[in-house]
Design an enzyme around this catalytic site. Structure first.
Site, PDB file in Angstrom:
ATOM      1  N   HIS A   1      -8.505   1.741  12.824  1.00  0.00           N
ATOM      2  CA  HIS A   1      -8.111   2.811  11.914  1.00  0.00           C
ATOM      3  C   HIS A   1      -9.267   3.701  11.470  1.00  0.00           C
ATOM      4  O   HIS A   1      -9.027   4.823  11.003  1.00  0.00           O
ATOM      5  CB  HIS A   1      -7.413   2.226  10.691  1.00  0.00           C
TER       6      HIS A   1
ATOM      7  N   ASN B   1      -7.385  -2.846   9.111  1.00  0.00           N
ATOM      8  CA  ASN B   1      -7.788  -1.493   9.498  1.00  0.00           C
ATOM      9  C   ASN B   1      -8.389  -1.442  10.899  1.00  0.00           C
ATOM     10  O   ASN B   1      -9.026  -0.442  11.263  1.00  0.00           O
ATOM     11  CB  ASN B   1      -8.812  -0.951   8.489  1.00  0.00           C
TER      12      ASN B   1
ATOM     13  N   ARG C   1      -8.429  -8.319   3.665  1.00  0.00           N
ATOM     14  CA  ARG C   1      -7.389  -7.370   4.051  1.00  0.00           C
ATOM     15  C   ARG C   1      -7.924  -6.189   4.851  1.00  0.00           C
ATOM     16  O   ARG C   1      -7.168  -5.536   5.596  1.00  0.00           O
ATOM     17  CB  ARG C   1      -6.638  -6.879   2.802  1.00  0.00           C
TER      18      ARG C   1
ATOM     19  N   LYS D   1       0.853  -1.186   0.000  1.00  0.00           N
ATOM     20  CA  LYS D   1       0.000   0.000   0.000  1.00  0.00           C
ATOM     21  C   LYS D   1       0.892   1.240   0.000  1.00  0.00           C
ATOM     22  O   LYS D   1       1.704   1.427   0.903  1.00  0.00           O
ATOM     23  CB  LYS D   1      -0.894   0.024   1.239  1.00  0.00           C
TER      24      LYS D   1
END
Length: 364
Positions: free
Chosen positions: A252, A249, A245, A140
């Site tokens: 987050h 997070n 995926r 990323k």
């Protein structure tokens, strides 16, 4: 030396290695040149990291661009200066960009590499705990926009990740704990990572707290290895965040809003994540998704490592909510939350009542 191979289906080669050990920078170009045909290198770093490790990357084939330090500089304008330097150096498609630094440097150098001549090789040399356990792995790359964090970016994999644990000794306490927030994240999502092996990171963190905080070399190497194995397991199956995926997070959704409304200046990324994780655990408790004993154990672990858990600024809750709605994880106008649903297990839900989301936004 520990080596982990991250398998990526979208690139020609089946994998790229993560190397973890002390003293790796002593022979850094041997490792780099084994993974790329580049004849020229642009090393992207910042003033602080350059003063510590610039000499390790000095080479007749390399030139440097030294950027200002801080998340507030992770933007299009600074990324453009990297590309300007690459053009001035006349880097060719076979050449490479090296990211020497923490998560901000890695993101910007990787982003520049991904768009320069439609993509050239880049190498990650993470020098912070946060970058070594998380941001340097998985491809990323992005820059921030004033309306949201990491809004402009790509999925673009490095050719190599070199995690020299010696670099962690130059971190101050605040920066080290910033990385620990991402480490604890992996402890809370381990079962859902489905790595095929039980690493028991939660227990490892409880049993080795003193060694970790004292930066014991062998303990840190094992800690970094476990986190990279968990992340690579997820990335191997879902490189471009189509589903699994997104669990990375955890914490987050709140964290990115915290960073946005404070203009990326009040908290480090890890501090925002630790606050976000505490808020998500509170949210899960209110929703009765987790038993009290696990809530207490998880929050105690966050507190035992001395991580930030309270919001120390004031902003309108509507402004905060608007920042959450601008996050790239929003789907169909709903905010996606990664929430705990059991010990070390999480799932993604997006139908949480607005008032419940905001109930934990209490200022100190």
């Amino acid at each position: 030396m520990e080596r982990i191979d991250v398998k990526i289906k979208s690139v020609k080669e089946s994998s790229y290695p993560i190397l973890i050990d002390k003293n790796l920078l002593d022979n850094v170009y041997d490792y780099i040149k084994s993974r790329t045909e580049a004849r020229k290198f642009l090393v992207v770093t910042n003033t602080k990291i350059y003063s510590h490790y610039g000499s390790k990357l000095s080479d007749k084939s390399a030139d440097f661009i030294i950027l200002p330090d801080g998340e507030q500089y992770k933007n299009r304008e600074i990324a453009s200066t990297i590309i300007d330097k690459a053009i001035q150096m006349k880097l060719e498609r076979k050449d490479a960009i090296i990211a020497l630094g923490g998560g901000v440097i890695g993101d910007m150098a990787g982003f520049a590499a991904s768009v320069y001549m439609r993509g050239i090789d880049y190498i990650q040399i993470p020098t912070t705990l946060l970058a070594q356990v998380d941001s340097s792995v998985g491809g990323k790359v992005a820059v921030n926009h004033n309306l949201g964090k990491n809004i402009i970016g790509n999925f673009y994999q490095p050719k190599l990740v070199i995690a020299d644990t010696n670099t962690l000794y130059t971190l101050d306490n605040r920066q080290f704990k910033t990385g620990l927030a991402e480490v604890l994240k992996y402890a809370f999502i381990e079962k859902t990572c489905n790595a095929g092996e039980e690493y028991k990171l939660f227990e490892f963190l409880r049993n080795n707290k003193d060694k970790i905080l004292q930066k014991d070399s062998d303990t840190l190497k094992q800690l970094i290895k476990i986190c990279c194995l968990l992340k690579s397991s997820v990335v191997n199956r879902d490189e471009k965040e189509k589903g699994l995926r997104a669990i990375l997070n955890f914490g987050h959704t709140y964290a990115h809003a915290i960073e946005n409304v404070t203009d990326y200046r009040l908290y480090t990324h890890g501090e925002a994540v630790s606050i976000g994780m505490k808020l998500v655990f509170d949210l899960a408790k209110s929703l009765k998704l987790i038993p009290d004993y696990y809530y207490n154990a998880a929050v105690n672990l966050i507190n035992e490592y001395g991580l930030v858990t309270k919001i120390g600024f004031h902003t309108c809750k509507e402004t905060f909510y608007a920042a959450m709605l601008s996050d790239k994880k929003v789907r169909n106008g709903n905010i996606n939350f990664v929430v705990p649903v059991g010990e070390k297990e999480v799932k993604i839900i997006n139908n949480i009542d607005k008032n419940l989301i905001l109930q934990g936004i209490v200022y100190t």
